[in-house]
Scaffold this active site. Structure first.
Site, mmCIF file in Angstrom:
data_model
loop_
_atom_site.group_PDB
_atom_site.id
_atom_site.type_symbol
_atom_site.label_atom_id
_atom_site.label_comp_id
_atom_site.label_asym_id
_atom_site.label_seq_id
_atom_site.Cartn_x
_atom_site.Cartn_y
_atom_site.Cartn_z
ATOM 1 C CG ASP A 27 -1.951 -1.169 1.176
ATOM 2 O OD1 ASP A 27 -1.828 -2.086 0.113
ATOM 3 O OD2 ASP A 27 -2.770 -1.237 2.115
ATOM 4 C CG ASP A 69 -6.862 0.083 1.033
ATOM 5 O OD1 ASP A 69 -7.346 -0.820 1.248
ATOM 6 O OD2 ASP A 69 -7.046 1.322 1.851
ATOM 7 C CE LYS A 113 -4.201 -4.035 1.151
ATOM 8 N NZ LYS A 113 -5.029 -2.769 1.623
ATOM 9 C CB ALA A 148 -0.358 2.053 8.308
ATOM 10 C CB CYS A 152 -2.429 -2.895 5.086
ATOM 11 S SG CYS A 152 -4.186 -2.370 4.987
HETATM 12 C C1 VGL Z 1 -5.084 0.786 5.520
HETATM 13 C C2 VGL Z 1 -6.502 2.180 6.734
HETATM 14 C C3 VGL Z 1 -7.493 1.932 5.747
HETATM 15 C C4 VGL Z 1 -3.466 0.335 5.430
HETATM 16 C C5 VGL Z 1 -5.994 0.747 4.564
HETATM 17 O O1 VGL Z 1 -3.019 0.128 4.246
HETATM 18 O O2 VGL Z 1 -2.833 -0.058 6.417
HETATM 19 N N1 VGL Z 1 -5.187 1.666 6.544
HETATM 20 N N2 VGL Z 1 -7.039 1.091 4.814
HETATM 21 ZN ZN ZN Z 2 -8.639 1.207 3.004
#
Ligand code: VGL
Ligand code: ZN
Length: 204
Positions: A27, A69, A113, A148, A152
């Site tokens: 991500d 994401d 995803k 993060a 994720c």
């Molecule tokens: C994520 C918050 C919402 C991430 C994804 O990639 O960690 N965090 N969607």
């Molecule tokens: Zn997200």
């Protein structure tokens, strides 16, 4: 109950990128970097170490997986639907793009995803063909970076361990949002068998 921890030890010589290794970058998208809608503080510091890993895996001809994401406009995780997040990483928008400084080689495999309206998916394995892709390539060891840590990264690492992969998390290549949550997530990954190494300990 006897609890046996199967975690690998990192030898003083470091850890090898074996022929059955793959790189998983989680991500690294505009919305999660400073300037985006859900920024990880100082998120850009991970990009240089990640690029070092990407170039090395590319040179070795090893798989590079980039997860992203990739939400529909009315995703269940958005505040408008009672979720915790402002709208972010909406598919085909600028915020969902990979950060412009991230090396994206043409060989990279992109895994999208959380693409379903009514389903959240923090893990790169959830609702995707990531496990099938890695199995087909006979991958055993995953090197992981991205954001993060407490969302994720944690979910992806824990799923990978459950699925039986060796998981090497690269310390300079990950960042989180909240220091306390980050520490808790790292403990949890460590307890389940993840190995944390610095870039310098990897024999690239
Ligand atoms: C994520 C918050 C919402 C991430 C994804 O990639 O960690 N965090 N969607
Ligand atoms: Zn997200």
């Amino acid at each position: 109950m006897l609890i046996i921890n199967f975690a690998l030890e990192v030898s003083p010589l470091g850890i090898a990128v074996t022929r059955s290794s793959a790189l998983i970058i989680v991500d690294v998208q505009r919305d999660f970097m400073p300037g985006g809608v859900l920024p990880v503080p100082s998120g850009y510091t991970i990009i240089k170490p990640i690029n070092t890993l990407v170039v090395s895996f590319k040179d070795k001809g090893l798989p590079i997986i980039l997860t992203r994401d990739w939400h529909p406009t009315n995703h269940i995780s958005f505040e408008s639907r009672g979720g915790p997040w402002p709208p972010h990483c909406i598919k085909n928008t600028k915020g969902a793009q990979f950060h412009p400084d991230l090396e994206v080689p043409k060989e990279a495999i992109i895994v999208s995803k959380a693409t379903e309206e009514d389903m959240e998916a923090y893990s790169g394995f959830q609702g995707t063909s990531l496990d099938a892709i890695l199995r087909e390539k006979k991958i055993k060891r995953l090197f992981v970076g991205g954001v993060a840590i407490e969302y994720c990264i944690k979910a992806t690492v824990l799923d990978a361990l459950k699925l039986g992969y060796e998981v090497i998390v690269v310390k300079e290549a990950i960042k989180g949002i909240d220091k306390g949550e980050e520490r808790k997530a790292e403990e949890e990954m460590l307890d389940r068998g993840a190995i944390f190494v610095s870039l310098g300990e990897i024999k690239l």
